[in-house]
Design an enzyme around this catalytic site. Structure first.
Site, PDB file in Angstrom:
ATOM      1  N   ASP A 145      72.626  25.250-150.590  1.00 15.41           N
ATOM      2  CA  ASP A 145      71.211  25.064-150.874  1.00 15.41           C
ATOM      3  C   ASP A 145      71.005  24.775-152.350  1.00 15.41           C
ATOM      4  OD1 ASP A 145      68.251  27.093-150.580  1.00 15.41           O
ATOM      5  OD2 ASP A 145      68.586  24.969-150.250  1.00 15.41           O
ATOM      6  N   ASP A 195      64.462  29.088-144.627  1.00 20.13           N
ATOM      7  CA  ASP A 195      64.565  30.296-145.428  1.00 20.13           C
ATOM      8  C   ASP A 195      64.164  31.518-144.630  1.00 20.13           C
ATOM      9  OD1 ASP A 195      63.323  28.522-148.308  1.00 20.13           O
ATOM     10  OD2 ASP A 195      65.339  28.787-147.522  1.00 20.13           O
TER      11      ASP A 195
END
Lengths: 459, 232
Positions: free
Chosen positions: A269, A377
């Protein structure tokens, strides 16, 4: 990813909320951050002007649209004000994100603790072909690392695929993909989930009722997410599908692989969002060039934009069309957009772009901008906390510790967002804290607390 | 009661929630470090030696108390900086939250976290079947645990207020008083299961801390009377 969102919707976007789901089969796209910085600066500028000026111009949107071109000029002048706005209203946005993340985690933990199904090992996904039932530690470690590599490469491939599709404007394909995945999520996974919950509580349910319930749930969900719907219902649906996806992950990922995957995904990420050649960053920049809202990224939005004539205010913050409530509504001005790609389940909630300029002095266009967080997330946070609840022998202490760690990580990330004003990856900090706290609480704190509790000593 | 306090006073304002969670986080970190020390000590020592283990436990607890207070101090420093930043940025140059509210919220954060850690496994076990005190331990285990936890949460809150006040006005004796009180409360729990020895002093200390914090926050006997009699 968390980003600021500006009102940069193009004219043809409908003035309503729109969410779309990514297909369930696609692996989670790493979160990416979208930095619509210039638009945002112009927006904030317009806001500020409205705020401080005596004549409140209702043309927020118009200003926003026009200000895109004049951004550099105005930006320098009002940079300080913008920062001020950012930080001042930052707390509210943090809370707006805390609540859904907390809810999602609560749902996941409650399910894990009560429903046995999700902690039984019934096989693995094809993405993680190597089994962890090997006798030696080294072999197990190796298998989990290999699993991780496979999973991450699948994710990378899917992300790149998505970016390529987006670049070449294959919107239909993407929408179809999303609809398919949301269909599968809403119907199939809900069916399994309901079945397991009913089994656990020994509640009898006949098939027609079940069919009716699931049909309603799924249909409303599809409408809510892909089309228009009340904001809170949409948020609730997004939370539910994130929780479902997280539960699937918790069940089907083998132990060590799960932890290594969590670590690897946060590193990925970080890279995907911040490196110039990262796919997510390219996605963001492409969207920026085309002046479109970040594409149907599975994102969760905490607020919506609406024009005066349209929806009624949901919260007190979104005041009416009166000048007195203008300041109250200003609280939501800041638009933090955080597209976080979740694993296959990504929902996009896009604030509708106000398009028609309002000329009347009294009608104020209110934009409630909230923070946007990608669904990926949500899913990974819930996976971390759920795994902690499922496998830790310290039970609730560990779960609680991970929960607090993730929230603090989210806080810090939002703070960084306020400072940097670009799309930022929301995973790394929180996951790192979560992992650190999980392992340390499980191994260090638990014996300590157990001993204390057995003697009933308090510290 | 602590939950009620939370709902009524903190849940409204997002800034307070953040401060609360951050406070909990700091407590957690202090707990982590102290358990690390204890763990190392245990591993390095002979695990069969009972008195030694007890001694190590006591040492671990004292160390943990000191560490908690140290972290409270660190948290205070952090909050000062943050509030200064907020004040500098706010338009009307007035802080969105006063230092006393901050102290209260920070204390609550500490307290809630410590209470949660103390109680929650107990609660989870309490849901299951079983008899309390079957092995000859006290039958009042749950009750006393609940009371002790509650008093500890309140104490943390009050200590937060006192501590921050002491730091603000540079009165070191206040800070040392807080530390001594904390040590005393922890130490009194060593008398468990002789509950007289631990609960009563703790409650007395809590009453003392409560009045002290109340006076520091600007209350007085008149305020209290007016409030209780619902005079405007």
């Amino acid at each position: 990813m968390i980003t600021f969102m500006n009102n940069s919707d193009s004219e043809e976007e409908p003035c309503n909320e729109r969410t779309s789901l990514m297909s369930a089969e696609s692996p989670p796209v790493p979160s990416y951050q979208d930095g619509l910085q210039t638009a945002e600066a112009g927006e904030a500028q317009a806001h500020r002007k409205r705020r401080t000026g005596s004549s409140r111009s209702p043309n927020n949107i118009a200003d926003g649209d026009m200000s895109d071109s004049g951004v550099p000029v105005r930006e320098s002048a009002l940079e300080n004000e913008e920062e001020e706005l950012t930080l001042k209203y930052g707390a509210k946005h943090v809370i707006m994100l805390f609540v859904p993340v907390t809810l999602c985690m609560i749902v996941v933990v409650a399910t894990i603790k009560s429903v046995r199904f999700y902690t039984e090992k019934n096989g693995q996904l094809i993405y993680t072909p190597f089994s962890e039932d090997t006798p030696s530690v080294g072999q197990r470690l190796l298998n989990s690392v290999l699993n991780t590599i496979i999973m991450i490469s699948v994710i990378v491939v899917m992300t790149v695929f998505l970016v390529v599709l987006y670049k070449y404007r294959c919107y239909k394909f993407i929408h179809g993909w999303l609809i398919l995945s949301s269909l599968m999520l809403l119907f199939l996974f809900t069916y399994i989930y309901l079945g397991e919950v009913l089994k656990t509580y020994n509640v009898a349910m006949d098939y027609p009722t079940l069919f009716l319930v699931i049909w309603n749930f799924g249909a409303v969900g599809m409408i809510c997410i892909h089309w228009k719907g009340p904001l809170q219902l949409q948020q609730a649906y997004l939370i539910m599908i994130s929780a479902l996806m997280a539960l699937v992950f918790i069940k089907y990922l083998p132990e060590w692989s799960a932890w290594v995957i969590l670590g690897a995904i946060s590193i990925y990420d970080l890279m995907a969002v911040l490196c110039p050649k990262g796919p997510l960053r390219m996605l963001v920049e492409t969207a920026q060039e085309r002046n479109e809202p970040i594409f149907p990224a599975l994102i969760y939005s905490s607020a919506m934009m609406w024009t005066v004539g349209m929806a009624k205010p949901d919260t007190a913050a979104r005041g009416g069309a009166s000048q007195q409530t203008w300041d109250a509504a200003e609280d939501g001005r800041e638009n933090h957009r955080s597209p976080l790609h979740a694993d296959s389940q990504m929902s996009e909630t896009r604030s509708p772009g106000p398009t028609r300029p309002i000329t009347s002095f009294e009608e104020l266009e209110e934009e409630e901008r909230g923070v946007k967080l990608g669904l990926g997330d949500f899913i990974f946070y819930s996976v971390l906390v759920g795994k902690a609840a499922a496998t830790a022998s310290g039970d609730w202490n560990t779960t609680l510790a991970c929960f607090v760690a993730i929230l603090i990580g989210l806080c810090l990330t939002l703070l960084l967002l306020a400072v940097f004003k670009k799309a930022l990856p929301a995973l790394p900090i929180s996951i790192t804290f979560g992992l650190v706290f999980y392992f340390s609480t499980d191994n260090l704190v638990r014996p300590f607390m157990d001993t204390l509790a057995s003697h009933q000593l308090y510290i | 009661p602590a939950l009620g306090l939370f709902l009524f006073t903190i849940a409204r304002d997002p800034l307070r929630i953040i401060i609360l969670i951050a406070g909990a986080f700091f407590w957690l970190v202090s707990l982590l470090l102290s358990s690390l020390i204890w763990f190392i000590a245990v591993k390095a020592s002979d695990s069969q030696d009972e008195p030694l283990q007890k001694g190590l436990l006591i040492f671990g607890i004292m160390f943990s108390v000191l560490l908690q207070e140290a972290f409270r101090f660190l948290y205070y420093k952090l909050l000062r900086k943050a509030i200064e930043g907020l004040v500098a940025l706010s338009e009307d140059s007035c802080s969105p939250i006063s230092i006393q509210q901050t102290a209260y919220v920070a204390g609550m954060g500490f307290g809630l976290m410590s209470g949660a850690f103390s109680m929650i496994n107990l609660l989870a076990d309490a849901l299951g079947p079983g008899t309390v005190g079957i092995h000859g331990d006290s039958q009042l285990y749950f009750l006393t645990s609940a009371f002790m936890t509650m008093v500890l949460i309140f104490l943390h809150t009050f200590w937060g207020i006192l501590f921050f006040h002491g730091c603000e006005h540079r009165r070191w004796w206040e800070i040392t008083a807080v530390i001594i009180m904390h040590l005393a409360v922890s130490g009194s729990t060593f008398c468990n299961p002789l509950y007289m020895g631990s609960l009563v002093p703790s409650y007395l200390l809590m009453a003392t801390a409560a009045t002290w914090a109340y006076l520091l926050s600007g209350g007085s006997a008149q305020n209290l009377r007016r409030f209780l009699l619902c005079k405007s």
